[in-house]
Design a protein around this motif. Sequence first.
Motif, short mmCIF file in Angstrom:
data_model
loop_
_atom_site.label_atom_id
_atom_site.label_comp_id
_atom_site.label_asym_id
_atom_site.label_seq_id
_atom_site.Cartn_x
_atom_site.Cartn_y
_atom_site.Cartn_z
N GLN A 48 44.90 42.38 11.49
CA GLN A 48 45.63 43.34 12.32
C GLN A 48 44.70 44.10 13.26
O GLN A 48 45.01 44.28 14.44
CB GLN A 48 46.41 44.33 11.44
N SER A 49 43.57 44.56 12.75
CA SER A 49 42.65 45.31 13.60
C SER A 49 42.12 44.45 14.73
O SER A 49 41.90 44.94 15.85
CB SER A 49 41.50 45.88 12.77
N ARG A 50 41.92 43.16 14.47
CA ARG A 50 41.42 42.27 15.52
C ARG A 50 42.48 42.03 16.59
O ARG A 50 42.19 42.04 17.80
CB ARG A 50 40.97 40.94 14.91
N PHE A 51 43.72 41.79 16.16
CA PHE A 51 44.80 41.62 17.14
C PHE A 51 45.01 42.91 17.93
O PHE A 51 45.26 42.86 19.14
CB PHE A 51 46.10 41.21 16.43
N HIS A 52 44.88 44.04 17.25
CA HIS A 52 45.05 45.31 17.96
C HIS A 52 43.94 45.51 18.99
O HIS A 52 44.19 45.98 20.11
CB HIS A 52 45.05 46.46 16.94
N GLU A 53 42.72 45.15 18.63
CA GLU A 53 41.61 45.26 19.57
C GLU A 53 41.83 44.37 20.79
O GLU A 53 41.58 44.78 21.93
CB GLU A 53 40.30 44.88 18.87
N LEU A 54 42.31 43.14 20.56
CA LEU A 54 42.61 42.26 21.69
C LEU A 54 43.73 42.84 22.54
O LEU A 54 43.70 42.73 23.78
CB LEU A 54 43.01 40.87 21.17
N GLN A 55 44.71 43.44 21.91
CA GLN A 55 45.81 44.06 22.64
C GLN A 55 45.29 45.17 23.56
O GLN A 55 45.69 45.24 24.73
CB GLN A 55 46.82 44.63 21.65
N LEU A 56 44.39 46.00 23.06
CA LEU A 56 43.82 47.07 23.87
C LEU A 56 42.99 46.50 25.02
O LEU A 56 43.03 47.02 26.15
CB LEU A 56 42.96 47.98 23.00
N GLN A 57 42.24 45.44 24.76
CA GLN A 57 41.45 44.81 25.82
C GLN A 57 42.34 44.24 26.91
O GLN A 57 42.03 44.36 28.10
CB GLN A 57 40.57 43.70 25.22
N LEU A 58 43.46 43.63 26.51
CA LEU A 58 44.38 43.07 27.50
C LEU A 58 45.07 44.15 28.31
O LEU A 58 45.32 43.98 29.51
CB LEU A 58 45.41 42.17 26.81
N GLU A 59 45.39 45.27 27.68
CA GLU A 59 45.99 46.37 28.42
C GLU A 59 45.02 46.90 29.48
O GLU A 59 45.42 47.19 30.62
CB GLU A 59 46.39 47.49 27.47
N GLN A 60 43.75 46.99 29.10
CA GLN A 60 42.75 47.43 30.07
C GLN A 60 42.57 46.40 31.18
O GLN A 60 42.45 46.76 32.37
CB GLN A 60 41.41 47.68 29.37
N LEU A 61 42.57 45.12 30.82
CA LEU A 61 42.46 44.06 31.83
C LEU A 61 43.65 44.07 32.78
O LEU A 61 43.51 43.78 33.97
CB LEU A 61 42.35 42.69 31.15
N THR A 62 44.83 44.38 32.25
CA THR A 62 46.02 44.43 33.09
C THR A 62 45.88 45.51 34.16
O THR A 62 46.16 45.28 35.35
CB THR A 62 47.27 44.71 32.23
N ILE A 63 45.44 46.72 33.75
CA ILE A 63 45.24 47.81 34.71
C ILE A 63 44.14 47.45 35.70
O ILE A 63 44.29 47.64 36.91
CB ILE A 63 44.88 49.11 33.96
N LEU A 64 43.04 46.92 35.19
CA LEU A 64 41.91 46.54 36.05
C LEU A 64 42.34 45.49 37.07
O LEU A 64 42.06 45.61 38.26
CB LEU A 64 40.77 46.01 35.18
N GLY A 65 43.03 44.45 36.59
CA GLY A 65 43.47 43.39 37.50
C GLY A 65 44.44 43.90 38.54
O GLY A 65 44.39 43.49 39.71
N ALA A 66 45.35 44.81 38.14
CA ALA A 66 46.34 45.35 39.08
C ALA A 66 45.65 46.18 40.16
O ALA A 66 45.99 46.08 41.35
CB ALA A 66 47.37 46.18 38.33
N VAL A 67 44.68 47.01 39.77
CA VAL A 67 43.95 47.83 40.75
C VAL A 67 43.20 46.95 41.74
O VAL A 67 43.24 47.18 42.96
CB VAL A 67 42.98 48.79 40.03
N LEU A 68 42.52 45.92 41.24
CA LEU A 68 41.77 45.03 42.14
C LEU A 68 42.71 44.24 43.03
O LEU A 68 42.40 44.00 44.22
CB LEU A 68 40.90 44.09 41.30
N LEU A 69 43.86 43.83 42.52
CA LEU A 69 44.81 43.05 43.32
C LEU A 69 45.33 43.86 44.50
O LEU A 69 45.34 43.37 45.64
CB LEU A 69 45.96 42.58 42.44
N VAL A 70 45.76 45.11 44.24
CA VAL A 70 46.28 45.92 45.35
C VAL A 70 45.17 46.30 46.32
O VAL A 70 45.40 46.40 47.53
CB VAL A 70 47.00 47.18 44.82
#
Length: 509
Positions: free
Chosen positions: A330-352
Amino acid sequence: MSENLDKSNVNEAGKSKSNDSEEGLEDAVEGADEALQKAIKSDSSSPQRVQRPHSSPPRFVTVEELLETARGVTNMALAHEIVVNGDFQIKPVELPENSLKKRVKEIVHKAFWDCLSVQLSDDPPAYDHAIKLVGEIKETLLSFLLPGHTRLRNQITEVLDLDLIKQEAENGALDISKLAEFIIGMMGTLCAPARDEEVKKLKDIKEIVPLFREIFSVLDLMKVDMANFAISSIRPHLMQQSVEYERKKFQEILERQPNSLDFVTQWLEEASEDLMTQKYKHALPVGGMAAGSGDMPRLSPVAVQNYAYLKLLKWDHLQRPFPETVLMDQSRFHELQLQLEQLTILGAVLLVTFSMAAPGISSQADFAEKLKMIVKILLTDMHLPSFHLKDVLTTIGEKVCLEVSSCLSLCGSSPFTTDKETVLKGQIQAVASPDDPIRRIMESRILTFLETYLASGHQKPLPTVPGGLSPVQRELEEVAIKFARLVNYNKMVFCPYYDAILSKILVQS
């Protein structure tokens, strides 16, 4: 539903290796001490469970059954941790400062060493305790040897011959200092390079009691080193044995607690329903369908499993219980989830940003990498309670506009107008909302990439990154590889259970 699983089929699926290898792993795991259990406690914990489904009838259990189940869970979690966590290491147990356990330990140890000091100070000296300590040291040194260390084994056995040492003590001819010198020399031969300094310091201690005390302290560290060396050496060979061991242990738990698959069943049922209705088609990628008889498509079990794993990356860990078969990760999946949320924000900022800036600015590798690093640094603490995404995105908007203007100026391009700056800052600030179209697009494309990678069987090279994700390709591929490894191992262990559950779910659908 879970108590109706065909347990005999599940058991049969786990009997492909010899009992010797399985028993070897079980012995190694069950022989682990408290330090091992503490090392994995944080990864195997889970939030308090709520709204437990009632698919299984309640059953009274004895305290002995609960303790046995707890031991089985601990051993299974430990075996899992050794295989899955490449950085797993045993660490010496450090008791909390001023704790009762530490005070009791210090009092008992002081009493023992004081007793030894009194015996050695007698006239003539009494060596009973000292000889027992030498015997313990002898056994510890012998435990460090490999089968081929015949010469060292003979040396230790000959010099630390307890019968001979007792005779010397009775005749007043025992030289404790000489024995200590041999022990220190042998410790220097057998210790890891990291312990050379500790062993060297032993030579400077002249008093016998403090010397023996420090010898035992260094030997404890050497035991930890040896255990970690053994773990790293056998890890490549443990995979298959660990799969069978974890499956066997989980089956034992399931037999004692028939409702141990309730949340797994609920998890797979939801994945199947979501796929069939495409309820979340704009938020999660939809898996494949298998052709069935008639017009109605039939869900593929593999697609349902892959989709279910993707749902773990969108999990509400505070409100929803985690499925039992993935609880240890669970902690590993949660860590990946947090990394993906950060990547989503990062990717969206760079895209715009690249969409608003002049054509070709995104193709400048140095600028794109610099901009990405600036945004990543500002998003580092994204998941801390004190972090406010809106405020940080305002700061990111200001910083991004400055960097874009500077780059355009250096390139001799048209300056970044005030109107464009205002629009870009507004689009960056809008990313704070989970319903922002750009953010939802990035999230959907990231999950589509992960679903494609799972469906491909984790083949290299990785699938092509969807449009707009090129600036974060490296980070996304790293997450995908970690995710696929977790999923692949979990499937190897629990696939028989998933197949049994899905065979009932998919028939009903």
